[in-house]
Design a protein around this motif. Structure first.
Motif, PDB file in Angstrom:
ATOM      1  N   ALA A   1      -0.667  87.846   6.009  1.00 35.59           N
ATOM      2  CA  ALA A   1      -0.800  88.984   5.093  1.00 35.59           C
ATOM      3  C   ALA A   1      -1.011  88.530   3.651  1.00 35.59           C
ATOM      4  O   ALA A   1      -1.796  89.130   2.905  1.00 35.59           O
ATOM      5  CB  ALA A   1       0.436  89.877   5.185  1.00 35.59           C
ATOM      6  N   VAL A   2      -0.346  87.463   3.252  1.00 35.23           N
ATOM      7  CA  VAL A   2      -0.515  86.948   1.885  1.00 35.23           C
ATOM      8  C   VAL A   2      -1.944  86.453   1.678  1.00 35.23           C
ATOM      9  O   VAL A   2      -2.557  86.709   0.633  1.00 35.23           O
ATOM     10  CB  VAL A   2       0.521  85.840   1.591  1.00 35.23           C
ATOM     11  CG1 VAL A   2       0.223  85.126   0.287  1.00 35.23           C
ATOM     12  CG2 VAL A   2       1.923  86.417   1.555  1.00 35.23           C
ATOM     13  N   VAL A   3      -2.496  85.775   2.677  1.00 36.63           N
ATOM     14  CA  VAL A   3      -3.887  85.309   2.564  1.00 36.63           C
ATOM     15  C   VAL A   3      -4.842  86.491   2.501  1.00 36.63           C
ATOM     16  O   VAL A   3      -5.793  86.495   1.705  1.00 36.63           O
ATOM     17  CB  VAL A   3      -4.238  84.367   3.734  1.00 36.63           C
ATOM     18  CG1 VAL A   3      -5.725  84.078   3.766  1.00 36.63           C
ATOM     19  CG2 VAL A   3      -3.463  83.068   3.627  1.00 36.63           C
ATOM     20  N   LEU A   4      -4.588  87.515   3.300  1.00 33.27           N
ATOM     21  CA  LEU A   4      -5.453  88.695   3.264  1.00 33.27           C
ATOM     22  C   LEU A   4      -5.367  89.423   1.928  1.00 33.27           C
ATOM     23  O   LEU A   4      -6.361  89.990   1.460  1.00 33.27           O
ATOM     24  CB  LEU A   4      -5.095  89.646   4.407  1.00 33.27           C
ATOM     25  CG  LEU A   4      -5.436  89.148   5.812  1.00 33.27           C
ATOM     26  CD1 LEU A   4      -4.949  90.131   6.864  1.00 33.27           C
ATOM     27  CD2 LEU A   4      -6.920  88.884   5.953  1.00 33.27           C
ATOM     28  N   MET A   5      -4.214  89.388   1.297  1.00 34.31           N
ATOM     29  CA  MET A   5      -4.076  90.010  -0.022  1.00 34.31           C
ATOM     30  C   MET A   5      -4.814  89.217  -1.098  1.00 34.31           C
ATOM     31  O   MET A   5      -5.256  89.776  -2.101  1.00 34.31           O
ATOM     32  CB  MET A   5      -2.600  90.126  -0.399  1.00 34.31           C
ATOM     33  CG  MET A   5      -1.855  91.154   0.415  1.00 34.31           C
ATOM     34  SD  MET A   5      -0.095  91.172   0.045  1.00 34.31           S
ATOM     35  CE  MET A   5      -0.127  91.782  -1.619  1.00 34.31           C
ATOM     36  N   ALA A   6      -4.967  87.915  -0.885  1.00 31.62           N
ATOM     37  CA  ALA A   6      -5.639  87.077  -1.874  1.00 31.62           C
ATOM     38  C   ALA A   6      -7.159  87.107  -1.731  1.00 31.62           C
ATOM     39  O   ALA A   6      -7.866  86.685  -2.651  1.00 31.62           O
ATOM     40  CB  ALA A   6      -5.140  85.641  -1.757  1.00 31.62           C
ATOM     41  N   ARG A   7      -7.668  87.609  -0.638  1.00 31.65           N
ATOM     42  CA  ARG A   7      -9.125  87.624  -0.423  1.00 31.65           C
ATOM     43  C   ARG A   7      -9.898  88.391  -1.488  1.00 31.65           C
ATOM     44  O   ARG A   7     -10.922  87.883  -1.967  1.00 31.65           O
ATOM     45  CB  ARG A   7      -9.445  88.173   0.961  1.00 31.65           C
ATOM     46  CG  ARG A   7      -9.175  87.170   2.062  1.00 31.65           C
ATOM     47  CD  ARG A   7      -9.574  87.684   3.397  1.00 31.65           C
ATOM     48  NE  ARG A   7     -11.020  87.870   3.440  1.00 31.65           N
ATOM     49  CZ  ARG A   7     -11.623  88.697   4.266  1.00 31.65           C
ATOM     50  NH1 ARG A   7     -10.925  89.417   5.112  1.00 31.65           N
ATOM     51  NH2 ARG A   7     -12.931  88.805   4.257  1.00 31.65           N
TER      52      ARG A   7
END
Length: 162
Positions: free
Chosen positions: A51-57
């Motif tokens: 989820a953190v990676v998806l928020m950083a996209r």
């Protein structure tokens, strides 16, 4: 804000592992059952990392987009994602290190532990590792590339995308 240093994360892992090992040793010496982490904990840590990676996209997409789009990423959003990524890397190191200490104690015993007591802790180690790696990737995704005039100046390090 400076990127998370590997030495900080390694220190957290070592301290958490030593603390968990000592806690399990004290519990066992008093006749109490040793600690056992649950499988959903490891899975939850891994999902948080994703989820953190998806928020950083969106921040990464904006930072790498050179087409000059008019849609901007909110600077507060980018800052929140960086702070979340930094906190997640620390939390992943803490949970993973704690699980490493528990597994180390189980494996240091004279009796071979059962799979039912080792597997949940091993899943927690994997979840902590996934969370830490994903958080570090997300933190790097939020770093804005240097401007053309900043590339020559070594005193200006990359900053979070704003």
């Amino acid at each position: 804000m400076k990127p998370t240093r590997a030495s900080t994360l390694i220190s957290i892992i070592v301290v958490a592992a030593v603390g968990a090992f000592a806690l399990d040793a004290v519990l066992a010496s008093r006749g109490a059952p040793t600690l056992l982490l649950s499988v959903p904990l490891g899975l939850t840590l891994a999902f948080i990392g994703v989820a953190v990676v998806l928020m950083a996209r969106p921040v990464r997409r904006h930072a790498r987009d050179g087409s000059g789009r008019t849609r901007r990423v909110d600077p507060l959003y980018a800052t929140r994602v960086v702070v979340l990524a930094k906190a997640s890397s620390i939390a992943g190191s803490l949970f993973g290190g704690f699980a490493v200490g528990l597994v180390a104690y189980l494996l240091s015993r004279a009796v071979v532990p059962s799979l039912g007591s080792t597997l949940p802790n091993a899943v927690a180690i994997g979840g902590g590792l996934v969370l830490t790696v994903c958080a570090l990737v997300a933190e790097r995704m939020c770093i804005a590339p240097p401007d053309d005039d900043d590339q020559d100046d070594p005193r200006n390090p990359p900053t979070p995308a704003n």
